[in-house]
Scaffold this motif. Structure first.
Motif, PDB file in Angstrom:
ATOM      1  N   ARG A 134       0.835  -1.203   0.000  1.00 29.35           N
ATOM      2  CA  ARG A 134       0.000   0.000   0.000  1.00 29.35           C
ATOM      3  C   ARG A 134       0.871   1.255   0.000  1.00 29.35           C
ATOM      4  NH1 ARG A 134      -3.063   0.064   5.086  1.00 29.35           N
ATOM      5  NH2 ARG A 134      -3.738  -1.912   4.275  1.00 29.35           N
ATOM      6  N   VAL A 135       1.859   1.289   0.890  1.00 28.27           N
ATOM      7  CA  VAL A 135       2.749   2.445   0.988  1.00 28.27           C
ATOM      8  C   VAL A 135       3.568   2.594  -0.299  1.00 28.27           C
ATOM      9  CG1 VAL A 135       4.794   3.327   2.198  1.00 28.27           C
ATOM     10  CG2 VAL A 135       2.848   2.433   3.502  1.00 28.27           C
ATOM     11  N   THR A 136       4.082   1.479  -0.807  1.00 22.53           N
ATOM     12  CA  THR A 136       4.905   1.505  -2.015  1.00 22.53           C
ATOM     13  C   THR A 136       4.105   1.948  -3.230  1.00 22.53           C
ATOM     14  OG1 THR A 136       6.351  -0.214  -1.129  1.00 22.53           O
ATOM     15  CG2 THR A 136       6.381   0.116  -3.522  1.00 22.53           C
ATOM     16  N   LEU A 137       2.905   1.419  -3.405  1.00 19.50           N
ATOM     17  CA  LEU A 137       2.080   1.820  -4.548  1.00 19.50           C
ATOM     18  C   LEU A 137       1.739   3.307  -4.485  1.00 19.50           C
ATOM     19  CD1 LEU A 137      -0.218  -1.306  -4.860  1.00 19.50           C
ATOM     20  CD2 LEU A 137       1.435  -0.490  -6.562  1.00 19.50           C
ATOM     21  N   LYS A 138       1.501   3.801  -3.289  1.00 19.51           N
ATOM     22  CA  LYS A 138       1.229   5.234  -3.149  1.00 19.51           C
ATOM     23  C   LYS A 138       2.440   6.051  -3.600  1.00 19.51           C
ATOM     24  CE  LYS A 138      -0.131   8.793   0.085  1.00 19.51           C
ATOM     25  NZ  LYS A 138      -0.252   9.205   1.457  1.00 19.51           N
ATOM     26  N   LYS A 139       3.648   5.611  -3.230  1.00 18.71           N
ATOM     27  CA  LYS A 139       4.862   6.301  -3.663  1.00 18.71           C
ATOM     28  C   LYS A 139       5.030   6.220  -5.180  1.00 18.71           C
ATOM     29  CE  LYS A 139       7.667   5.579   0.473  1.00 18.71           C
ATOM     30  NZ  LYS A 139       8.840   4.860   1.000  1.00 18.71           N
ATOM     31  N   ILE A 140       4.808   5.050  -5.738  1.00 19.36           N
ATOM     32  CA  ILE A 140       4.968   4.861  -7.186  1.00 19.36           C
ATOM     33  C   ILE A 140       3.995   5.752  -7.951  1.00 19.36           C
ATOM     34  CG2 ILE A 140       4.588   3.219  -9.088  1.00 19.36           C
ATOM     35  CD1 ILE A 140       5.675   1.041  -7.098  1.00 19.36           C
ATOM     36  N   LEU A 141       2.757   5.811  -7.488  1.00 23.97           N
ATOM     37  CA  LEU A 141       1.737   6.595  -8.195  1.00 23.97           C
ATOM     38  C   LEU A 141       1.902   8.083  -7.943  1.00 23.97           C
ATOM     39  CD1 LEU A 141      -1.250   4.181  -7.662  1.00 23.97           C
ATOM     40  CD2 LEU A 141       0.083   4.529  -9.754  1.00 23.97           C
ATOM     41  N   GLY A 142       2.519   8.447  -6.833  1.00 22.97           N
ATOM     42  CA  GLY A 142       2.877   9.836  -6.571  1.00 22.97           C
ATOM     43  C   GLY A 142       1.724  10.805  -6.569  1.00 22.97           C
ATOM     44  N   THR A 143       0.592  10.381  -6.069  1.00 22.33           N
ATOM     45  CA  THR A 143      -0.568  11.264  -6.020  1.00 22.33           C
ATOM     46  C   THR A 143      -1.206  11.182  -4.652  1.00 22.33           C
ATOM     47  OG1 THR A 143      -2.114   9.538  -6.720  1.00 22.33           O
ATOM     48  CG2 THR A 143      -1.094  10.848  -8.461  1.00 22.33           C
ATOM     49  N   GLU A 144      -2.080  12.132  -4.387  1.00 20.48           N
ATOM     50  CA  GLU A 144      -2.925  12.017  -3.197  1.00 20.48           C
ATOM     51  C   GLU A 144      -3.939  10.926  -3.525  1.00 20.48           C
ATOM     52  OE1 GLU A 144      -2.689  13.423  -0.182  1.00 20.48           O
ATOM     53  OE2 GLU A 144      -0.788  14.136  -0.973  1.00 20.48           O
ATOM     54  N   THR A 145      -3.921   9.884  -2.741  1.00 17.31           N
ATOM     55  CA  THR A 145      -4.771   8.738  -3.037  1.00 17.31           C
ATOM     56  C   THR A 145      -5.572   8.330  -1.818  1.00 17.31           C
ATOM     57  OG1 THR A 145      -2.974   7.254  -2.437  1.00 17.31           O
ATOM     58  CG2 THR A 145      -3.196   7.794  -4.767  1.00 17.31           C
ATOM     59  N   GLN A 146      -6.663   7.642  -2.095  1.00 20.83           N
ATOM     60  CA  GLN A 146      -7.402   6.971  -1.040  1.00 20.83           C
ATOM     61  C   GLN A 146      -7.144   5.493  -1.236  1.00 20.83           C
ATOM     62  OE1 GLN A 146     -11.474   8.149  -1.528  1.00 20.83           O
ATOM     63  NE2 GLN A 146     -11.217   9.869  -0.136  1.00 20.83           N
ATOM     64  N   VAL A 147      -6.936   4.767  -0.141  1.00 16.96           N
ATOM     65  CA  VAL A 147      -6.551   3.374  -0.230  1.00 16.96           C
ATOM     66  C   VAL A 147      -7.464   2.530   0.642  1.00 16.96           C
ATOM     67  CG1 VAL A 147      -4.671   1.745   0.177  1.00 16.96           C
ATOM     68  CG2 VAL A 147      -4.156   4.070  -0.553  1.00 16.96           C
ATOM     69  N   SER A 148      -7.811   1.353   0.139  1.00 15.51           N
ATOM     70  CA  SER A 148      -8.489   0.365   0.966  1.00 15.51           C
ATOM     71  C   SER A 148      -7.919  -0.985   0.571  1.00 15.51           C
ATOM     72  CB  SER A 148     -10.010   0.405   0.763  1.00 15.51           C
ATOM     73  OG  SER A 148     -10.345   0.049  -0.545  1.00 15.51           O
ATOM     74  N   GLY A 149      -8.265  -2.007   1.327  1.00 14.74           N
ATOM     75  CA  GLY A 149      -7.720  -3.307   0.978  1.00 14.74           C
ATOM     76  C   GLY A 149      -8.376  -4.422   1.735  1.00 14.74           C
ATOM     77  N   GLU A 150      -7.977  -5.627   1.360  1.00 16.06           N
ATOM     78  CA  GLU A 150      -8.536  -6.817   1.961  1.00 16.06           C
ATOM     79  C   GLU A 150      -7.426  -7.854   2.057  1.00 16.06           C
ATOM     80  OE1 GLU A 150     -12.435  -8.487   0.641  1.00 16.06           O
ATOM     81  OE2 GLU A 150     -11.090  -9.876  -0.371  1.00 16.06           O
ATOM     82  N   VAL A 151      -7.365  -8.528   3.179  1.00 19.70           N
ATOM     83  CA  VAL A 151      -6.398  -9.594   3.374  1.00 19.70           C
ATOM     84  C   VAL A 151      -7.178 -10.847   3.708  1.00 19.70           C
ATOM     85  CG1 VAL A 151      -4.503 -10.433   4.808  1.00 19.70           C
ATOM     86  CG2 VAL A 151      -4.644  -8.018   4.233  1.00 19.70           C
ATOM     87  N   VAL A 152      -6.804 -11.965   3.113  1.00 18.13           N
ATOM     88  CA  VAL A 152      -7.451 -13.230   3.419  1.00 18.13           C
ATOM     89  C   VAL A 152      -6.454 -14.095   4.172  1.00 18.13           C
ATOM     90  CG1 VAL A 152      -8.545 -15.283   2.472  1.00 18.13           C
ATOM     91  CG2 VAL A 152      -8.922 -13.061   1.396  1.00 18.13           C
ATOM     92  N   LEU A 153      -6.781 -14.406   5.420  1.00 24.82           N
ATOM     93  CA  LEU A 153      -5.937 -15.256   6.258  1.00 24.82           C
ATOM     94  C   LEU A 153      -6.602 -16.611   6.427  1.00 24.82           C
ATOM     95  CD1 LEU A 153      -5.078 -12.748   9.109  1.00 24.82           C
ATOM     96  CD2 LEU A 153      -3.584 -13.465   7.262  1.00 24.82           C
ATOM     97  N   LEU A 154      -5.861 -17.653   6.129  1.00 25.11           N
ATOM     98  CA  LEU A 154      -6.364 -19.014   6.280  1.00 25.11           C
ATOM     99  C   LEU A 154      -7.737 -19.177   5.650  1.00 25.11           C
ATOM    100  CD1 LEU A 154      -5.220 -19.568   9.955  1.00 25.11           C
ATOM    101  CD2 LEU A 154      -4.053 -20.283   7.871  1.00 25.11           C
ATOM    102  N   GLY A 155      -7.923 -18.561   4.494  1.00 26.12           N
ATOM    103  CA  GLY A 155      -9.154 -18.710   3.745  1.00 26.12           C
ATOM    104  C   GLY A 155     -10.309 -17.860   4.244  1.00 26.12           C
ATOM    105  N   GLN A 156     -10.104 -17.062   5.283  1.00 29.19           N
ATOM    106  CA  GLN A 156     -11.181 -16.239   5.833  1.00 29.19           C
ATOM    107  C   GLN A 156     -10.841 -14.776   5.657  1.00 29.19           C
ATOM    108  OE1 GLN A 156     -14.016 -17.562   7.120  1.00 29.19           O
ATOM    109  NE2 GLN A 156     -13.142 -19.524   6.503  1.00 29.19           N
ATOM    110  N   LYS A 157     -11.821 -13.956   5.282  1.00 23.45           N
ATOM    111  CA  LYS A 157     -11.592 -12.519   5.212  1.00 23.45           C
ATOM    112  C   LYS A 157     -11.474 -12.013   6.638  1.00 23.45           C
ATOM    113  CE  LYS A 157     -13.929 -11.836   0.879  1.00 23.45           C
ATOM    114  NZ  LYS A 157     -15.030 -11.222   0.162  1.00 23.45           N
ATOM    115  N   SER A 158     -10.311 -11.445   6.958  1.00 20.01           N
ATOM    116  CA  SER A 158     -10.097 -11.036   8.343  1.00 20.01           C
ATOM    117  C   SER A 158     -10.229  -9.538   8.550  1.00 20.01           C
ATOM    118  CB  SER A 158      -8.713 -11.482   8.808  1.00 20.01           C
ATOM    119  OG  SER A 158      -7.726 -10.811   8.055  1.00 20.01           O
ATOM    120  N   ALA A 159      -9.974  -8.749   7.519  1.00 15.40           N
ATOM    121  CA  ALA A 159     -10.041  -7.305   7.717  1.00 15.40           C
ATOM    122  C   ALA A 159     -10.242  -6.610   6.391  1.00 15.40           C
ATOM    123  CB  ALA A 159      -8.757  -6.792   8.365  1.00 15.40           C
ATOM    124  N   VAL A 160     -11.084  -5.627   6.395  1.00 11.05           N
ATOM    125  CA  VAL A 160     -11.210  -4.730   5.257  1.00 11.05           C
ATOM    126  C   VAL A 160     -11.032  -3.340   5.824  1.00 11.05           C
ATOM    127  CG1 VAL A 160     -12.707  -3.817   3.463  1.00 11.05           C
ATOM    128  CG2 VAL A 160     -12.798  -6.248   4.017  1.00 11.05           C
TER     129      VAL A 160
END
Length: 186
Positions: A134-160
């Protein structure tokens, strides 16, 4: 274990830039080299296209790690699929760009495994990996951005998490530390 069962996460970035500008920035490998500490990214040819190969080489003293990649799908400025082919990192990056109202939206999905590291250990590092991307993509894109994401742990959505890039979630509060920006967790 098949790739569908590998650890994976998604980062979504919204920017007021055009799709063309975001695509150009995202695939400018020199921007990747500037954004990732101790790493140089170089193409094994003149430009990225289907079948092109490139390497992200990270060096720390005598330790060198090559992350070799091949472009499997190339449909500028909307869709790219990059395969990580070793020797240490394996997986797939699926990057899609769409226009949603006044924003360009990048959806970056990474499924991965690390050679000789059990998937359970890799899964434990997912939240850290997602944060780093997330941090790296923000640097690469070099813009003011809004970011969200999803991580799947052990097959379960744990956080959005939804909020501004770089915000830290105050444990249990649902708000970003220092910014007052609401973040929702499901």
């Amino acid at each position: 274990m098949t790739e569908k069962e590998w650890p994976h996460f998604t980062v979504e970035i919204r920017s007021p830039e055009t799709v063309d500008v975001m695509w150009s920035r995202l695939w400018d490998l020199s921007r990747h080299s500037r954004a990732v500490p101790l790493t140089t990214v170089r193409s094994q040819g003149t430009s990225l296209r289907r079948g092109a190969r490139f390497i992200a080489r990270t060096e720390l003293g005598l330790i060198t790690i090559d992350d070799r990649m091949i472009v499997r799908r190339w449909e500028p400025p909307y869709h790219a699929v990059i395969e990580k082919v070793g020797p240490i990192f394996f997986g797939t990056i699926d990057a899609k760009m769409v226009r949603e109202g006044e924003y360009c939206v990048l959806r970056w999905k990474l499924s991965y495994r690390i050679k000789a590291v059990p998937n359970l250990v890799t899964r434990v590092t997912q939240l850290l990996a997602q944060r780093a991307y997330r941090v790296t993509l923000k640097k690469i894109l070099g813009t003011e951005t809004q970011v969200s994401g999803e991580v799947v742990l052990l097959g379960q959505k744990s956080a959005v998490m939804r909020g501004l890039a770089g915000s830290d979630l105050r444990q249990g509060s649902g708000e970003a530390i220092g910014s007052g920006t609401p973040i929702t967790c499901r």
